[in-house]
Design a protein around this motif. Structure first.
Motif, PDB file in Angstrom:
ATOM      1  N   UNK A   1      -6.072  62.593  35.299  1.00 57.67           N
ATOM      2  CA  UNK A   1      -5.494  62.851  36.616  1.00 57.67           C
ATOM      3  C   UNK A   1      -4.408  61.831  36.943  1.00 57.67           C
ATOM      4  N   UNK A   2      -4.693  60.555  36.686  1.00 57.01           N
ATOM      5  CA  UNK A   2      -3.698  59.528  36.982  1.00 57.01           C
ATOM      6  C   UNK A   2      -2.452  59.733  36.135  1.00 57.01           C
ATOM      7  N   UNK A   3      -2.661  60.077  34.865  1.00 59.37           N
ATOM      8  CA  UNK A   3      -1.499  60.310  33.987  1.00 59.37           C
ATOM      9  C   UNK A   3      -0.693  61.514  34.464  1.00 59.37           C
ATOM     10  N   UNK A   4      -1.377  62.569  34.904  1.00 57.51           N
ATOM     11  CA  UNK A   4      -0.654  63.746  35.421  1.00 57.51           C
ATOM     12  C   UNK A   4       0.176  63.369  36.641  1.00 57.51           C
ATOM     13  N   UNK A   5      -0.312  62.357  37.396  1.00 55.10           N
ATOM     14  CA  UNK A   5       0.450  61.895  38.572  1.00 55.10           C
ATOM     15  C   UNK A   5       1.548  60.902  38.193  1.00 55.10           C
ATOM     16  N   UNK A   6       1.794  60.756  36.895  1.00 56.43           N
ATOM     17  CA  UNK A   6       2.899  59.911  36.452  1.00 56.43           C
ATOM     18  C   UNK A   6       2.536  58.455  36.227  1.00 56.43           C
ATOM     19  N   UNK A   7       1.231  58.141  36.224  1.00 60.93           N
ATOM     20  CA  UNK A   7       0.829  56.745  36.039  1.00 60.93           C
ATOM     21  C   UNK A   7       0.337  56.482  34.617  1.00 60.93           C
ATOM     22  N   UNK A   8       0.233  55.206  34.286  1.00 58.34           N
ATOM     23  CA  UNK A   8      -0.460  54.822  33.059  1.00 58.34           C
ATOM     24  C   UNK A   8      -1.936  54.683  33.421  1.00 58.34           C
ATOM     25  N   UNK A   9      -2.820  55.085  32.521  1.00 57.72           N
ATOM     26  CA  UNK A   9      -4.251  54.923  32.799  1.00 57.72           C
ATOM     27  C   UNK A   9      -5.016  54.871  31.488  1.00 57.72           C
ATOM     28  N   UNK A  10      -5.877  53.889  31.375  1.00 54.22           N
ATOM     29  CA  UNK A  10      -6.640  53.665  30.135  1.00 54.22           C
ATOM     30  C   UNK A  10      -8.081  53.296  30.436  1.00 54.22           C
ATOM     31  N   UNK A  11      -8.964  53.654  29.528  1.00 51.16           N
ATOM     32  CA  UNK A  11     -10.307  53.067  29.545  1.00 51.16           C
ATOM     33  C   UNK A  11     -10.139  51.660  28.975  1.00 51.16           C
ATOM     34  N   UNK A  12     -10.817  50.694  29.601  1.00 55.33           N
ATOM     35  CA  UNK A  12     -10.516  49.307  29.249  1.00 55.33           C
ATOM     36  C   UNK A  12     -11.783  48.458  29.191  1.00 55.33           C
ATOM     37  N   UNK A  13     -11.666  47.330  28.515  1.00 55.20           N
ATOM     38  CA  UNK A  13     -12.724  46.309  28.599  1.00 55.20           C
ATOM     39  C   UNK A  13     -13.943  46.607  27.746  1.00 55.20           C
ATOM     40  N   UNK A  14     -15.113  46.328  28.340  1.00 51.89           N
ATOM     41  CA  UNK A  14     -16.380  46.377  27.607  1.00 51.89           C
ATOM     42  C   UNK A  14     -16.629  47.688  26.872  1.00 51.89           C
ATOM     43  N   UNK A  15     -16.212  48.813  27.461  1.00 49.57           N
ATOM     44  CA  UNK A  15     -16.515  50.113  26.847  1.00 49.57           C
ATOM     45  C   UNK A  15     -15.791  50.265  25.508  1.00 49.57           C
ATOM     46  N   UNK A  16     -14.517  49.882  25.468  1.00 46.49           N
ATOM     47  CA  UNK A  16     -13.748  50.024  24.228  1.00 46.49           C
ATOM     48  C   UNK A  16     -14.323  49.093  23.160  1.00 46.49           C
ATOM     49  N   UNK A  17     -14.607  47.881  23.608  1.00 53.34           N
ATOM     50  CA  UNK A  17     -15.203  46.876  22.713  1.00 53.34           C
ATOM     51  C   UNK A  17     -16.521  47.386  22.122  1.00 53.34           C
ATOM     52  N   UNK A  18     -17.385  47.903  23.000  1.00 46.59           N
ATOM     53  CA  UNK A  18     -18.699  48.351  22.541  1.00 46.59           C
ATOM     54  C   UNK A  18     -18.572  49.523  21.565  1.00 46.59           C
TER      55      UNK A  18
END
Ligand code: ATP
Ligand code: MG
Length: 447
Positions: free
Chosen positions: A47-64
């Protein structure tokens, strides 16, 4: 080897500049497909990307995910401001803490969305020890990455492209099982001393080695923790104790010299042979519960941590002539007054702790109607689990715990037979015929 070292040294320097190009690691290399990400966080990013923003899953989740562990939650980082995020989602609200974040509700998931943080500069408010007090400047993704604590925590996953964006060699460090601080470790610990605890907790939980540059200063900087607000320490301690790896964490905290000043009661407890055994048993028991996906209660946990201090006060008061039960209540209040404030134990948790302690002498009454009354107590189960830990640690006779284990499961007639003759207060109370010891005592059975 040497070339690697050189590239790491220069790589590290470049990382500190925070404006270098990140590595973009494709799914073919890291293997995390978008279906591994929770549907809520995926929808928030989309949704954020569709609104023209950058958006990522970040932090502990990616690491895990990269180390094959199950993420606890999925946080999102974006260049949208908190207000823009709030407007993009009907079920969302801004939470104002040190730094504004937005909680977005998706089904029964709550996704924490943070706006990229900017670089700290000369205007950043700090206390006299260098601890950052206000931190609400927004920035670029590169700046956000540089503000995170460890390289393994500064990874961004784009659910649309399935790429991992890595500014600080986090993927490589994870492969080498290394927890490496971003930037100069001493400076980063000064900015936020809680990172001292995070280093130990994350290393213990994830089975990582703390990079020597980040590990060496821990001992000498431990004193900085005294300056951290108690509520934040309490939150971090609770995370540590309920991580499922608390025994490893506590052992490592002690090895790194971090229990001094952090949990002053640990100093006291770990030095008493009986107390240490009791605490370690309690923690192992909690770890086991966490790993089996069962709930843990902070009240129970803190009741165990402080119990031997209560015992010491209780003994003193009794020796001074105070009668048993008033002495216990007085000892409980003394310990909770002192430690409660230091550890920021909330009133509600303090109430739970007291309930568990206050039940303990009641387990000694095994005559008349009293045992039946105790079984009906709402906190009976917690009190009984606590009693078993006391027995296992050798503080009290195992026979008392075993009696209660049998009494709970016995039917009406058996229970009546188990009762001891009514002789309250008689120390030489006649014991019933010894029953064969139960093979194993299960104090983890579901509540
Ligand atoms: P856990 O598995 O316990 O959730 P976590 O690393 O996800 O570990 P969180 O407290 O959820 O810890 O923080 C999320 C992310 O925010 C971290 O991965 C890190 O990038 C960043 N972060 C958290 N605390 C700090 C801190 N004290 N200093 C710098 N960055 C932090
Ligand atoms: Mg997290």
């Amino acid at each position: 080897m040497i070339r690697k070292l050189i590239s790491r040294v220069f790589g590290g320097k470049k990382a500190a500049a925070s404006h270098h190009e990140p590595a973009v690691i494709p799914v073919s290399s890291h293997g995390i497909t978008r279906d591994r990400i929770s549907s809520g966080s995926r929808r928030v990013c989309e949704t954020l990307q569709e609104n023209g923003h950058m958006a990522y899953v970040v932090g502990g989740a990616v690491r895990d995910l990269l180390i094959g562990a199950e993420p606890k939650d999925f946080d999102v980082a974006t260049d949208a401001t908190p207000e823009e995020v709030r407007r993009a989602f009907r079920r969302s609200r801004i939470i104002g803490r040190r730094f504004q974040i937005v909680h977005v509700m998706m089904g029964h998931e709550t996704i924490e969305v943070t706006t990229f943080r900017g670089t700290l500069d000369a205007n950043t408010k700090k206390d006299e020890h260098g601890r950052v007090l206000h931190d609400n400047v927004f920035g670029s993704q590169a700046e956000d990455a540089a503000r995170r604590d460890f390289t393994a925590n500064a990874l961004y996953y784009d659910p649309t492209t399935e790429a991992v964006i890595d500014y600080h060699h986090g993927v490589g460090d994870l492969k080498q099982k290394t927890l490496r601080m971003i930037g100069e470790p001493r400076a980063r610990y000064r900015e936020d001393p809680v990172r001292l605890l995070r280093a130990v907790r994350l290393a213990a939980k994830l089975g990582l080695i703390i990079d020597p540059a980040a590990r060496t200063p821990i001992r000498e900087m431990a004193g900085l923790l005294e300056n951290v607000p108690a509520a934040r320490l309490f939150d971090e301690m609770l995370k540590l104790l309920t991580s499922g790896h608390s025994v490893k964490c506590i052992t490592q905290l002690r090895d790194e010299g971090l229990h001094h000043g952090l949990l002053p009661l640990l100093d006291v407890i770990l030095e008493q042979p009986m107390g240490e055994k009791f605490v370690m048993l309690a923690l192992a028991n909690t770890d086991d519960r966490v790993r089996r996906g069962k709930g843990t209660s902070p009240g129970f946990l803190f009741a165990t941590l402080l119990w031997h201090e209560v015992l010491a006060h209780w003994e003193k008061l009794k020796a001074a002539g105070e009668s048993k039960i008033p002495a216990l209540y007085q000892a409980m209040d003394t310990v909770l007054d002192v430690q409660g404030e230091k550890l920021a134990i909330t009133r509600r948790i303090a109430g739970d702790i007291k309930d568990i302690w206050a039940l303990q002498p009641r387990f000694e009454s095994r005559a008349g109607k009293r045992p039946y009354g105790l079984l009906e107590q709402p906190r009976f189960r917690a009190g009984y689990d606590f009693l078993l830990l006391r027995a296992e640690s050798g503080e009290i006779d195992m026979e008392l715990g075993e009696w209660w284990t049998r009494f709970q499961d016995a039917d009406g007639e058996e229970r009546a037979q188990m009762l001891l003759p009514e002789q309250a207060g008689d120390k030489k109370r006649r014991r019933r015929r010894k029953k064969p010891a139960a093979d194993s005592v299960d104090h983890n059975s579901p509540e």
